[in-house]
Design a protein around this motif. Structure first.
Motif, PDB file in Angstrom:
ATOM      1  N   UNK A   5       0.863  -1.173   0.000  1.00  0.00           N
ATOM      2  CA  UNK A   5       0.000   0.000   0.000  1.00  0.00           C
ATOM      3  C   UNK A   5       0.906   1.230   0.000  1.00  0.00           C
ATOM      4  N   UNK A   6       0.334   2.368  -0.317  1.00  0.00           N
ATOM      5  CA  UNK A   6       1.112   3.602  -0.383  1.00  0.00           C
ATOM      6  C   UNK A   6       1.589   3.987   1.010  1.00  0.00           C
ATOM      7  N   UNK A   7       2.851   4.353   1.088  1.00  0.00           N
ATOM      8  CA  UNK A   7       3.422   4.834   2.343  1.00  0.00           C
ATOM      9  C   UNK A   7       3.392   6.358   2.331  1.00  0.00           C
ATOM     10  N   UNK A   8       3.418   6.948   3.502  1.00  0.00           N
ATOM     11  CA  UNK A   8       3.347   8.401   3.636  1.00  0.00           C
ATOM     12  C   UNK A   8       4.750   9.016   3.568  1.00  0.00           C
ATOM     13  N   UNK A   9       5.346   8.928   2.393  1.00  0.00           N
ATOM     14  CA  UNK A   9       6.656   9.527   2.112  1.00  0.00           C
ATOM     15  C   UNK A   9       6.573  10.158   0.733  1.00  0.00           C
ATOM     16  N   UNK A  10       7.556  10.960   0.363  1.00  0.00           N
ATOM     17  CA  UNK A  10       7.499  11.610  -0.952  1.00  0.00           C
ATOM     18  C   UNK A  10       7.477  10.624  -2.122  1.00  0.00           C
ATOM     19  N   UNK A  11       6.767  11.010  -3.164  1.00  0.00           N
ATOM     20  CA  UNK A  11       6.752  10.322  -4.455  1.00  0.00           C
ATOM     21  C   UNK A  11       7.704  11.126  -5.341  1.00  0.00           C
ATOM     22  N   UNK A  12       8.377  10.461  -6.277  1.00  0.00           N
ATOM     23  CA  UNK A  12       9.236  11.235  -7.172  1.00  0.00           C
ATOM     24  C   UNK A  12       9.482  10.520  -8.490  1.00  0.00           C
ATOM     25  N   UNK A  13       9.952  11.299  -9.456  1.00  0.00           N
ATOM     26  CA  UNK A  13      10.336  10.787 -10.756  1.00  0.00           C
ATOM     27  C   UNK A  13      11.797  11.156 -10.982  1.00  0.00           C
ATOM     28  N   UNK A  14      12.573  10.168 -11.447  1.00  0.00           N
ATOM     29  CA  UNK A  14      13.969  10.427 -11.787  1.00  0.00           C
ATOM     30  C   UNK A  14      14.007  10.700 -13.286  1.00  0.00           C
ATOM     31  N   UNK A  15      14.472  11.902 -13.609  1.00  0.00           N
ATOM     32  CA  UNK A  15      14.546  12.346 -15.003  1.00  0.00           C
ATOM     33  C   UNK A  15      16.010  12.251 -15.433  1.00  0.00           C
ATOM     34  N   UNK A  53      11.861   8.874 -21.453  1.00  0.00           N
ATOM     35  CA  UNK A  53      11.888   7.810 -20.451  1.00  0.00           C
ATOM     36  C   UNK A  53      12.199   8.396 -19.082  1.00  0.00           C
ATOM     37  N   UNK A  54      11.540   7.849 -18.071  1.00  0.00           N
ATOM     38  CA  UNK A  54      11.777   8.266 -16.693  1.00  0.00           C
ATOM     39  C   UNK A  54      11.440   7.113 -15.758  1.00  0.00           C
ATOM     40  N   UNK A  55      11.886   7.233 -14.518  1.00  0.00           N
ATOM     41  CA  UNK A  55      11.533   6.260 -13.488  1.00  0.00           C
ATOM     42  C   UNK A  55      10.542   6.918 -12.540  1.00  0.00           C
ATOM     43  N   UNK A  56       9.470   6.217 -12.253  1.00  0.00           N
ATOM     44  CA  UNK A  56       8.455   6.696 -11.315  1.00  0.00           C
ATOM     45  C   UNK A  56       8.633   5.909 -10.013  1.00  0.00           C
ATOM     46  N   UNK A  57       8.920   6.616  -8.919  1.00  0.00           N
ATOM     47  CA  UNK A  57       9.168   6.004  -7.608  1.00  0.00           C
ATOM     48  C   UNK A  57       7.970   6.262  -6.702  1.00  0.00           C
ATOM     49  N   UNK A  58       7.287   5.179  -6.324  1.00  0.00           N
ATOM     50  CA  UNK A  58       6.100   5.250  -5.460  1.00  0.00           C
ATOM     51  C   UNK A  58       6.475   4.638  -4.098  1.00  0.00           C
ATOM     52  N   UNK A  59       6.332   5.385  -2.998  1.00  0.00           N
ATOM     53  CA  UNK A  59       6.662   4.847  -1.678  1.00  0.00           C
ATOM     54  C   UNK A  59       5.637   3.801  -1.263  1.00  0.00           C
ATOM     55  N   UNK A  60       6.137   2.657  -0.804  1.00  0.00           N
ATOM     56  CA  UNK A  60       5.235   1.570  -0.436  1.00  0.00           C
ATOM     57  C   UNK A  60       5.606   0.970   0.907  1.00  0.00           C
ATOM     58  N   UNK A  61       4.666   0.279   1.471  1.00  0.00           N
ATOM     59  CA  UNK A  61       4.873  -0.519   2.673  1.00  0.00           C
ATOM     60  C   UNK A  61       4.020  -1.770   2.507  1.00  0.00           C
ATOM     61  N   UNK A  62       4.403  -2.858   3.162  1.00  0.00           N
ATOM     62  CA  UNK A  62       3.633  -4.092   3.025  1.00  0.00           C
ATOM     63  C   UNK A  62       2.275  -3.946   3.720  1.00  0.00           C
ATOM     64  N   UNK A  63       1.247  -4.562   3.119  1.00  0.00           N
ATOM     65  CA  UNK A  63      -0.125  -4.519   3.679  1.00  0.00           C
ATOM     66  C   UNK A  63      -0.178  -5.303   4.971  1.00  0.00           C
TER      67      UNK A  63
END
Length: 158
Positions: free
Chosen positions: A126-136, A148-158
């Motif tokens: 599930x989404x964690x409460x930390x910053x989301x970011x894209x590496x360009x 092309x870019x990388x999309x970084x989504x903060x996660x934690x285990x359910x």
């Protein structure tokens, strides 16, 4: 689109930020202010740029496109010794991220619809409460279908 799961080590970044919403998206303006000043930032850790979003708690659970969040235009640095005037430092804390390789227009929101409506509910995260970011990185081209870019989504285990 299957992400790789990565444990991000703490990163130091320097950049500029502003509040905005998806309806009043000021990303172009923010990067227009920041990009000409990149040469002023010493001790860069890479040539990559980082577009970061800091969302308020419950942003995604109570989503509305008018809700404000903080958007950052940044680069990673080795230290905070020389922060240019008008810029701020930020520490990206370590943690688990789902990293999606994306090719296409950065204005196309379908990739985020897929991540949040399809991949996330079916995953063990599930989404964690930390910053989301894209590496360009080197293959990023603004408003180009072959970008092309990388999309970084903060996660934690359910």
């Amino acid at each position: 689109m299957i992400p790789r799961i990565v444990k991000l080590e703490e990163k130091m970044i320097i950049g500029q930020n502003m509040k905005m919403s998806l309806i009043e998206n000021k990303t172009g303006f923010l990067w227009g202010q920041f990009s000409p000043r990149l040469k002023e930032i010493p001790n860069r850790a890479s040539e990559d740029k980082i577009s970061m979003q800091v969302y308020p708690p419950m942003y995604h659970k109570q989503f509305h496109p008018n809700k404000e969040f903080e958007k950052w235009a940044t680069v990673e640095v080795h230290d905070f010794k020389n922060i240019p005037d008008g810029m701020k430092s930020f520490i990206l804390k370590e943690g688990l991220y789902a990293v999606f390789q994306y090719k296409g227009l950065s204005s196309d929101s379908k990739v985020f619809e897929y991540i949040f409506s399809e991949w996330m509910p079916k995953s063990m995260f599930e989404i964690d409460d930390r910053p989301h970011f894209e590496v360009l990185g080197k293959k990023y081209r603004n408003n180009d279908k072959d970008s092309e870019e990388e999309i970084w989504i903060p996660i934690t285990e359910k």
